[in-house]
Design an enzyme around this catalytic site. Structure first.
Site, PDB file in Angstrom:
ATOM      1  N   HIS A   1       0.596  -4.271   7.523  1.00 17.41           N
ATOM      2  CA  HIS A   1      -0.022  -3.640   6.361  1.00 17.41           C
ATOM      3  C   HIS A   1      -1.448  -4.165   6.268  1.00 17.41           C
ATOM      4  O   HIS A   1      -1.693  -5.267   5.797  1.00 17.41           O
ATOM      5  CB  HIS A   1       0.771  -3.973   5.098  1.00 17.41           C
TER       6      HIS A   1
ATOM      7  N   ASP B   1      -4.645  -3.811   4.606  1.00 20.85           N
ATOM      8  CA  ASP B   1      -5.426  -3.300   3.481  1.00 20.85           C
ATOM      9  C   ASP B   1      -6.897  -3.179   3.872  1.00 20.85           C
ATOM     10  O   ASP B   1      -7.543  -4.142   4.270  1.00 20.85           O
ATOM     11  CB  ASP B   1      -5.303  -4.235   2.275  1.00 20.85           C
TER      12      ASP B   1
ATOM     13  N   ASP C   1       2.499   1.217  -0.525  1.00 25.19           N
ATOM     14  CA  ASP C   1       1.868   0.255  -1.434  1.00 25.19           C
ATOM     15  C   ASP C   1       1.196   0.856  -2.662  1.00 25.19           C
ATOM     16  O   ASP C   1       0.806   0.109  -3.552  1.00 25.19           O
ATOM     17  CB  ASP C   1       0.846  -0.587  -0.666  1.00 25.19           C
TER      18      ASP C   1
ATOM     19  N   HIS D   1      -5.716   2.396  -2.099  1.00 26.93           N
ATOM     20  CA  HIS D   1      -4.960   1.979  -3.276  1.00 26.93           C
ATOM     21  C   HIS D   1      -5.413   0.632  -3.838  1.00 26.93           C
ATOM     22  O   HIS D   1      -4.908   0.210  -4.893  1.00 26.93           O
ATOM     23  CB  HIS D   1      -3.457   1.949  -2.961  1.00 26.93           C
TER      24      HIS D   1
END
Length: 945
Positions: free
Chosen positions: A36, A38, A151, A420
């Protein structure tokens, strides 16, 4: 309210089902390796690339090539594109292509980022998906078929429609309200077919898998060790990797001494999860935030562990395999299970525990939200402006390659900020600054492009003023309407003289008004009433006059609590000791409170029902006869200045009415559809848990009347009492959690924000007809290009010189663009070119125009506007030239729609696995019919001039 907080990703809530409910058959675990990554949260993109992100792809590609059984899924494109363009060697690029062809590396979602679902607009969601999908298809010839939306903080009902239109076969999400997730786990209801749109229903449904309480991370606790489990590469270190290769919190290596313990821990977790789902197929995500930066140590430990489990599968009751997300969904689809259907309701708001409602981010960092939406609107206008410049033939010397670079820069910046942890305001200040810098740079390039286009059209008629101490002799203003309807509106310019004369292209005077500037000392605001056809310009000359009042025209007056202008009724009333001054246009009477300089109330004119009173601060416009001012007349503009706030404060606008709303409001999902929001009483934290996102519009109503709120940026909205609606405008918070302080994730926002709201007040029928177009009029206000003139007044091009593009009032031109993609629309031809190695050789295709049309209304919403609408694209687009071909495409353009056959999932006896969910359509042609809430995408090819 809606406290900004961050919780550990792993907070297990053990809810075991009673024995005997698990589906028959051995349990098969699909181990999906992932990272993941980001795009921007605590660290900037550049910092993350240096510390770990580049190493993820470098090491994963290397390790996948070493083991045929290994798999990996890649999610967001931003990091991958940076790695591909700036880090990857030719050998690594070759390996990536091989791994994709073999299905061992899989791109899921495929967008530029994993966008937020609560506060992003549908147009921007589509943009960031289109940017990512275009890159993947152009580079590899692949089209993602599954989502991994794990997420975002809550799930919108727009999402299933969006992903279905993009061609996805299944959707995976995670973050929904904690108590709802617990109930769905208990009922084995985490998998379903989601029909997100009430109007499109099963035509655009998608199978949806909601992750269980462990979410997308591998369970970190293992009973035999005080270290995390299954994270053998440890935790990423910033600002750069440690030289010795030793990272914090590296899991104990798998050895003969502990392999049984590791196997027992993994199998126990698989069995626990299997009890929450209806089939023996279990998705077991292996990874978490910033993982797999050392894929070698990861796979070196997991390989023997999976082999050990499979060699004892009979006694353990579980078999395991590496898998992509597609491997899992294909196995699940093959079972041909009958799934329940979920309707158009969303999963908002989102809470992680009773006092942790994730609703404050609907408003957090309002300045960034506003900047992102302004950038999106500027991009929208620039796309059609450039398309109109090139077609039917270029009208100047603009370099198309340079123009595409400006467009691309802003496309990427707008796409990036949909992440997000970006537009949500949940990032650190330095990451916020990164997003703002990228947006500002892209907007500057776009304004340069727009100025070049306009100057090409005006020159040599409108010379620029030379530098002079005397100042300019006047100004010219070019106003562009990016909507495909005729718009009547007021544009505001700042000038340095108190008297002006405004003339149009024909030299005729234009309704205008001048007043002291509300923002710039020693300057004046010039308000010009203009009517502009769709995708067209109006050009104005602005010259100073000798007298301050000469040239001003009363009919264009604007009325506001801070601006004492307009048609004032010749009387003053008293109400509870207050002196109220009435001001009116043809739609409302506004009462101004002279003591507070605020609006006291608004009265709808010619009402047959009881008069309603609202406590708001607003601006009202009176339109002279002869102008189509329906949208102007019925809107009441509210403009605020909030901040800097005191610490730990939230600024809320509360509007109180005597509408019998039953404490129910309606707010939009991403500007696409409305959700009913009844007030829910909770044992704890009811205020925060009853806040909802308003991206573009909201309303409350009773049996006769409706009050509509329209916004140019996202806000949190709530109804804390009958007949009340409140909008959170700004917030500044601080907490003392060590974790937040360590990463500077507190919301100490000292900015000043200037949000704008438009209000519509009236009957259901009136507000239904006006709400969608009014929202778009706020979102896409005309673009004004303003410059100085020298010498005599120039001859401006007439409005008739560029033919308008006009759509029916229930159809919205969602995009008119020249993407500049280099791939062939024919998939077979494109695939052959890639196999031959013809990559990056083709020139940007300037002949292919991307057109997307969107029906604004739901089925049954309006007796006329909700009807399907048929248009002839040859007629609509004749201003751009002769249409020679129309290709209908998937939402992001990568599929020929006639070749797209999405999976169908059994939902009852009438539906069988394998049936396509794509609607049947007649062969491609210029005459199309768009049904309620449909979004249809086309490639348009024009005759070359």
């Amino acid at each position: 309210m809606g406290q900004l907080c961050w919780l550990p990703l792993l907070a297990p809530l053990l809810l075991l089902r009673p024995p005997g409910v698990q589906s028959a058959g051995p349990i098969r675990a699909f181990v999906v390796p992932h990272s993941h990554m980001d795009v921007g949260w605590v660290y900037t993109v550049q910092e993350s690339m240096r510390a770990y992100a580049a190493n993820v792809y470098t090491s994963v590609v290397e390790e996948l090539a070493r083991g045929q059984q290994r798999r990996f899924i890649a999610v967001e494109q931003e990091f991958f594109r940076l790695w591909w363009d700036g880090v990857a060697s030719d050998q690594q690029k070759y390996q990536v292509r091989q791994l994709l062809e073999e299905g061992r590396l899989e791109f899921v979602i495929g967008g530029q980022v994993m966008h937020d679902e609560a506060v992003t607009h549908l147009d921007d969601q589509i943009l960031q998906l289109t940017e990512g999908h275009g890159f993947l298809y152009e580079t590899f010839g692949i089209r993602p078929q599954f989502s991994w939306h794990v997420d975002p903080f809550g799930a919108s009902a727009t999402t299933p429609t969006l992903f279905a239109l993009a061609g996805f076969n299944a959707h995976l999400g995670s973050r929904i309200d904690y108590d709802l997730k617990a109930a769905m786990q208990e009922a084995r209801g985490l998998q379903f077919v989601w029909r997100g749109s009430p109007s499109l229903s099963e035509r655009q449904e998608i199978f949806t898998h909601i992750m269980d309480q462990y979410s997308y991370c591998t369970p970190s606790h293992i009973p035999f060790s005080n270290r995390s489990g299954f994270y053998w590469n440890g935790v990423a270190v910033f600002p750069k990797p440690p030289q010795d290769g030793v990272y914090p919190n590296m899991s104990e290596p798998v050895t003969p001494a502990n392999i049984n313990l590791y196997a027992e821990a993994l199998v126990a977790n698989v069995k626990q999860r299997a009890a929450w789902f209806r089939t023996p197929h279990v998705l077991w995500p292996w990874g978490c935030d910033k993982q797999f930066f050392n894929a070698s140590v990861q796979f070196a430990n997991m390989d023997p562990l999976l082999d050990h489990i499979n060699s004892h599968a009979a006694e353990l009751g579980v078999s395991v395999q590496y898998a992509t997300l597609g491997d899992y969904f294909r196995a699940l689809h093959a079972l041909n299970v009958t799934w329940r259907v979920r309707d158009h309701h969303d999963f908002l708001p989102y809470s992680t525990e009773p006092f942790q409602a994730w609703t404050g981010f609907y408003t957090s960092r309002s300045s960034l939200k506003g900047l992102a939406r302004r950038a999106s609107a500027l991009l929208y206008a620039g796309e059609s402006m450039f398309t109109r410049y090139l077609w039917p033939a270029p009208r100047g010397h603009l370099d198309p390659t340079w123009a595409l670079q400006q467009l691309q820069q802003l496309r990427w910046a707008v796409s990036e900020v949909q992440h997000h942890d970006a537009i949500t305001g949940t990032e650190s200040p330095k990451v916020r600054d990164m997003y703002a810098t990228h947006l500002a740079s892209g907007m500057l390039g776009m304004r340069k492009l727009m100025a070049s286009i306009v100057l090409d059209e005006l020159q040599p008629q409108a010379p620029m003023a030379a530098s002079s101490d005397a100042g300019p002799a006047g100004h010219f203003a070019s106003v562009y309407n990016p909507l495909a309807w005729t718009v009547t509106t007021i544009v505001t310019l700042t000038v340095g003289f108190p008297g002006v004369r405004v003339t149009d292209e024909a030299g005729h005077p234009v309704p205008s008004q001048i007043q002291n500037s509300t923002e710039t000392p020693s300057a004046y605001d010039l308000l010009i009433l203009t009517t502009i056809p769709g995708l067209s310009y109006r050009h104005y000359n602005i010259r100073p006059t000798a007298g301050a009042q000469e040239g001003t025209q009363e009919p264009a007056a604007t009325v506001a609590s801070t601006l004492q202008f307009g048609r004032r009724l010749r009387r003053r009333t008293s109400h509870a000791g207050r002196y109220l001054v009435p001001v009116a246009n043809d739609c409302y009477i506004v009462l101004l409170d002279q003591d507070t300089n605020l609006m006291h109330s608004i009265w709808e004119r010619n009402m047959t029902a009881q008069n309603y009173t609202y406590a708001i601060r607003s601006r009202l416009t009176h339109v002279p006869q002869g102008h189509d001012g329906e949208l102007l007349c019925h809107r009441i503009e509210q403009e605020y200045q909030a901040g800097p706030l005191e610490l730990n404060r939230e600024a809320v606008l509360r509007t109180s009415t005597n509408l019998n709303s039953q404490q129910v409001i309606y707010s939009d999902n991403n500007g696409y559809q409305m959700q009913r929001r009844p007030y829910v009483s909770y044992v704890n934290n009811s205020i925060a848990r009853n806040y909802y996102p308003m991206v573009q519009s909201a309303f409350m109503e009773d049996g006769k009347s409706r009050l509509v709120l329209l916004s140019e940026r996202a806000h949190g909205i709530s109804s804390q009492g009958n007949g009340q609606v409140e909008v959170m405008l700004h917030r500044r918070l601080w907490n003392n959690f060590d974790w937040d302080l360590g990463y500077n994730l507190t919301l100490n926002d000292t900015s000043v924000v200037h949000p704008v709201l438009w209000l519509l007040l009236g009957s259901w029928s009136l507000t239904t007809a006006l709400r969608q177009r009014s929202a778009l009029a706020l979102q896409h206000r005309p673009v004004v290009l303003f410059g100085d003139l020298a010498g005599t007044a120039p001859k401006l091009p007439g409005p008739q010189q560029q033919e308008a593009v006009t759509l029916p009032p229930n159809l919205h031109l969602q995009i008119l663009s020249i993407p500049g993609w280099r791939y062939s629309s024919n998939h077979t031809e494109h695939s052959q070119n890639l196999r031959k190695g013809h990559r990056g050789e083709a020139q940007a295709d300037l002949r292919r125009v991307l057109l997307r049309l969107y029906h604004l209304y739901e089925v049954g919403e309006d007796p006329v506007l909700s009807q399907p609408v048929t248009v002839n694209l040859e007629a609509v687009l004749q201003a751009l030239g002769s249409v020679v071909a129309v290709e209908e495409r998937s939402l992001t353009g990568t599929w020929d729609l006639s070749m797209l056959h999405r999976w169908s999932w059994r939902t009852g006896p009438g539906r069988h696995r394998g049936d396509t969910t794509s609607p049947s359509r007649p062969p491609g042609g210029p005459i199309i019919t768009v049904h309620p809430k449909e979004i249809r995408t086309f490639f348009i090819h024009f005759q070359q001039q």
